[in-house]
Design an enzyme around this catalytic site. Structure first.
Site, PDB file in Angstrom:
ATOM      1  N   ASN A  66     -15.800  45.663  75.742  1.00  6.02           N
ATOM      2  CA  ASN A  66     -14.668  46.002  76.625  1.00  6.02           C
ATOM      3  C   ASN A  66     -13.768  47.096  76.046  1.00  6.02           C
ATOM      4  O   ASN A  66     -12.620  47.235  76.450  1.00  6.02           O
ATOM      5  CB  ASN A  66     -13.860  44.747  76.974  1.00  6.02           C
ATOM      6  N   ARG A  71      -3.232  42.577  69.592  1.00  2.00           N
ATOM      7  CA  ARG A  71      -2.883  41.157  69.613  1.00  2.00           C
ATOM      8  C   ARG A  71      -1.364  41.032  69.554  1.00  2.00           C
ATOM      9  O   ARG A  71      -0.700  41.728  68.775  1.00  2.00           O
ATOM     10  CB  ARG A  71      -3.495  40.407  68.421  1.00  2.00           C
ATOM     11  N   HIS A 129      -2.858  38.981  79.809  1.00  2.00           N
ATOM     12  CA  HIS A 129      -3.988  39.500  79.029  1.00  2.00           C
ATOM     13  C   HIS A 129      -5.161  39.845  79.958  1.00  2.00           C
ATOM     14  O   HIS A 129      -5.901  38.963  80.384  1.00  2.00           O
ATOM     15  CB  HIS A 129      -4.416  38.438  78.004  1.00  2.00           C
TER      16      HIS A 129
HETATM   17  P1  NAI Z   1     -12.959  47.830  65.624  1.00  2.00           P
HETATM   18  O1  NAI Z   1     -13.429  46.835  64.638  1.00  2.00           O
HETATM   19  O2  NAI Z   1     -13.936  48.809  66.172  1.00  2.00           O
HETATM   20  O3  NAI Z   1     -11.746  48.664  64.992  1.00  2.00           O
HETATM   21  C1  NAI Z   1     -10.652  48.083  64.365  1.00  2.00           C
HETATM   22  C2  NAI Z   1     -10.084  49.079  63.374  1.00  2.00           C
HETATM   23  O4  NAI Z   1      -8.852  48.571  62.865  1.00  2.00           O
HETATM   24  C3  NAI Z   1     -10.998  49.311  62.164  1.00  2.00           C
HETATM   25  O5  NAI Z   1     -11.223  50.693  61.995  1.00  2.00           O
HETATM   26  C4  NAI Z   1     -10.215  48.732  60.995  1.00  2.00           C
HETATM   27  O6  NAI Z   1     -10.455  49.405  59.768  1.00  2.00           O
HETATM   28  C5  NAI Z   1      -8.784  48.918  61.485  1.00  2.00           C
HETATM   29  N1  NAI Z   1      -7.815  48.092  60.787  1.00  2.00           N
HETATM   30  C6  NAI Z   1      -7.916  46.812  60.377  1.00  2.00           C
HETATM   31  N2  NAI Z   1      -6.803  46.430  59.747  1.00  2.00           N
HETATM   32  C7  NAI Z   1      -5.967  47.495  59.758  1.00  2.00           C
HETATM   33  C8  NAI Z   1      -4.665  47.708  59.249  1.00  2.00           C
HETATM   34  N3  NAI Z   1      -4.017  46.762  58.548  1.00  2.00           N
HETATM   35  N4  NAI Z   1      -4.099  48.902  59.472  1.00  2.00           N
HETATM   36  C9  NAI Z   1      -4.762  49.889  60.117  1.00  2.00           C
HETATM   37  N5  NAI Z   1      -6.005  49.750  60.602  1.00  2.00           N
HETATM   38  C10 NAI Z   1      -6.597  48.556  60.414  1.00  2.00           C
HETATM   39  O7  NAI Z   1     -12.288  46.979  66.776  1.00  2.00           O
HETATM   40  P2  NAI Z   1     -11.998  47.416  68.292  1.00  2.00           P
HETATM   41  O8  NAI Z   1     -13.182  47.167  69.131  1.00  2.00           O
HETATM   42  O9  NAI Z   1     -11.399  48.773  68.291  1.00  2.00           O
HETATM   43  O10 NAI Z   1     -10.885  46.324  68.701  1.00  2.00           O
HETATM   44  C11 NAI Z   1      -9.654  46.253  67.999  1.00  2.00           C
HETATM   45  C12 NAI Z   1      -8.882  45.038  68.436  1.00  2.00           C
HETATM   46  O11 NAI Z   1      -8.443  45.189  69.778  1.00  2.00           O
HETATM   47  C13 NAI Z   1      -9.677  43.731  68.456  1.00  2.00           C
HETATM   48  O12 NAI Z   1      -9.786  43.143  67.181  1.00  2.00           O
HETATM   49  C14 NAI Z   1      -8.857  42.892  69.397  1.00  2.00           C
HETATM   50  O13 NAI Z   1      -7.843  42.208  68.700  1.00  2.00           O
HETATM   51  C15 NAI Z   1      -8.230  43.912  70.338  1.00  2.00           C
HETATM   52  N6  NAI Z   1      -8.836  43.858  71.682  1.00  2.00           N
HETATM   53  C16 NAI Z   1      -8.031  43.555  72.749  1.00  2.00           C
HETATM   54  C17 NAI Z   1      -8.553  43.429  74.012  1.00  2.00           C
HETATM   55  C18 NAI Z   1      -7.688  43.150  75.201  1.00  2.00           C
HETATM   56  O14 NAI Z   1      -8.197  42.743  76.244  1.00  2.00           O
HETATM   57  N7  NAI Z   1      -6.398  43.339  75.113  1.00  2.00           N
HETATM   58  C19 NAI Z   1     -10.007  43.570  74.254  1.00  2.00           C
HETATM   59  C20 NAI Z   1     -10.743  44.010  73.089  1.00  2.00           C
HETATM   60  C21 NAI Z   1     -10.167  44.096  71.850  1.00  2.00           C
END
Ligand code: NAI
Length: 372
Positions: free
Chosen positions: A117, A256, A309
């Site tokens: 997503n 989040r 959400h």
């Molecule tokens: P991803 O794993 O591809 O990217 C996450 C990035 O955040 C990584 O590059 C990681 O190194 C970085 N990161 C982790 N801790 C960090 C910090 N302390 N400071 C800076 N960067 C940091 O994940 P993706 O697919 O981009 O999703 C990210 C988040 O978005 C998910 O974990 C989820 O919580 C949220 N999400 C929300 C949705 C919604 O419906 N609102 C749907 C999908 C995801």
């Protein structure tokens, strides 16, 4: 085998729209498939409190499937009661509803449908940035209410062009947000992430990495949060960090809710220090009626772009994460290795590099291209 599904109740909408797959009515489209194989399936939305269906059925479930949109919170305490639990599958992206360290102690696998997503969320972020910067919501409400008064709306409406935008986290979503912003001719695109983008990917969208978060937010007109929730990001946007943001800057968080301090954000919007805050994620879901993000308002009106959400659960996204959930479950049932991109923790260790910098096997995996 018992499979426990914790999903939201889609009510009449889910009965009328079978593509609302992430609901207890439509059960991710896997109910018949599981039954044919002789497995037991329990689907419930009742997840809070000691007497809930979630707490009752987790005790002997082997598989838990839940969704960030209505998460069954698998704390360490709940996990201790889950004697048969082997795998937790997140129907979507973001597995912070599971105590991942406790899952490692118990050797429970946690997998999600990576990428399912991310476009849906990135589009929502761009929309949220625009509706805050352009002061869309109060102007629309004025029209619905029968009014017509341009000046109070225009006095807090700006162009996105020539603004500095920064993302906290430049993974699948963060990168896609920046990509989608390139035609808007922003002054600069920035990112803060301990994992640097591959050089080519950064070059393609002309984004600059900033080494310190404080430094980045102090340069931004707009900050978008796109990192997972983990120990290091919980409460990251507190009073102190928000005070480092430019007066009038906008903050968008679809990652989040708990990454931001709820009261600190509401105070900053209500005082006008933040030009506005938008997102779809809340520190408790469903959000209580008196949550400060429901009523916060910029002194000039507007500045509140909150929705339930929903950014990652468009119909298109539901089809993708339902299919991905089935694949993960099928792999589990047939003993086939999971796609490493979908694994958060496995065999007592982190596989994903995104849940904080740590000394684990995940850190050694250099081959993963996060912008895939
Ligand atoms: P991803 O794993 O591809 O990217 C996450 C990035 O955040 C990584 O590059 C990681 O190194 C970085 N990161 C982790 N801790 C960090 C910090 N302390 N400071 C800076 N960067 C940091 O994940 P993706 O697919 O981009 O999703 C990210 C988040 O978005 C998910 O974990 C989820 O919580 C949220 N999400 C929300 C949705 C919604 O419906 N609102 C749907 C999908 C995801």
């Amino acid at each position: 085998m018992k499979v426990l599904l914790v999903l939201y109740d889609g009510g009449k909408a889910a009965e009328e729209e079978p593509r609302l797959l992430g609901t207890i009515q439509n059960k991710l489209g896997i109910a018949d498939w599981l039954k044919e194989q002789g497995h037991e399936l329990v689907a419930t939305a009742d997840k809070e409190g000691e007497g809930s269906e979630f707490k009752k059925h987790i005790v002997d479930a082997e598989v838990l499937i839940t969704t960030p949109f209505h998460p069954g919170y698998l704390t360490k305490e709940v996990m201790q009661t889950a004697k048969n639990l082997k795998i937790c599958i997140t129907a979507g992206v973001g597995s912070d509803h599971v105590d991942l360290n406790a899952a490692n102690e118990r050797n429970i696998t946690v997998a999600e449908v990576s990428g399912s997503n991310v476009v849906s969320v990135a589009e929502h972020v761009v929309m949220s940035i625009l509706l805050l910067v352009r002061n869309y919501t109060p102007a629309h409400e004025q029209i619905i209410g029968g009014g017509w008064d341009v000046a109070p709306m225009a006095r807090h409406s700006f162009d996105l062009e020539d603004k500095v935008v920064g993302t906290v986290g430049a993974g699948r979503i963060g990168y896609r947000v920046l990509q989608r912003l390139t035609p808007f001719d922003c002054k600069e695109l920035l990112y803060f992430d301990y994992a640097p983008l591959p050089e080519q990917a950064a070059k393609a969208i002309n984004v600059r990495r900033v080494e310190s978060l404080e430094e980045m937010v102090s340069q931004c007109d707009i900050v978008t949060v796109n990192c997972p929730l983990h120990e290091k990001t919980k409460g990251l946007f507190n009073k102190e960090l928000i005070s480092k943001m430019k007066p009038g800057a906008w903050l968008v968080n679809t990652a989040r809710g708990a990454i931001c301090d709820a009261q600190a954000v509401a105070d900053a919007v209500n005082s006008g220090h933040l030009g506005g805050y938008a997102g779809d994620v809340w520190n408790v879901q469903p959000a209580p009626k008196d949550h400060p993000w429901r009523s916060m308002k910029h002194p000039l009106g507007g500045g509140n772009g909150m929705v339930p959400h929903m950014s990652g659960t468009t119909i298109d996204a539901q089809l993708r994460y339902a299919e991905g959930t089935k694949t993960i479950l099928q792999n589990y049932l047939t003993g086939k290795a999971q796609d490493p991109a979908n694994l958060i923790v496995e065999n007592g260790d982190y596989v994903s590099k995104a849940y904080g910098k740590r000394d684990t096997k995940a850190e050694e995996r250099k081959e993963e291209v996060r912008t895939d």
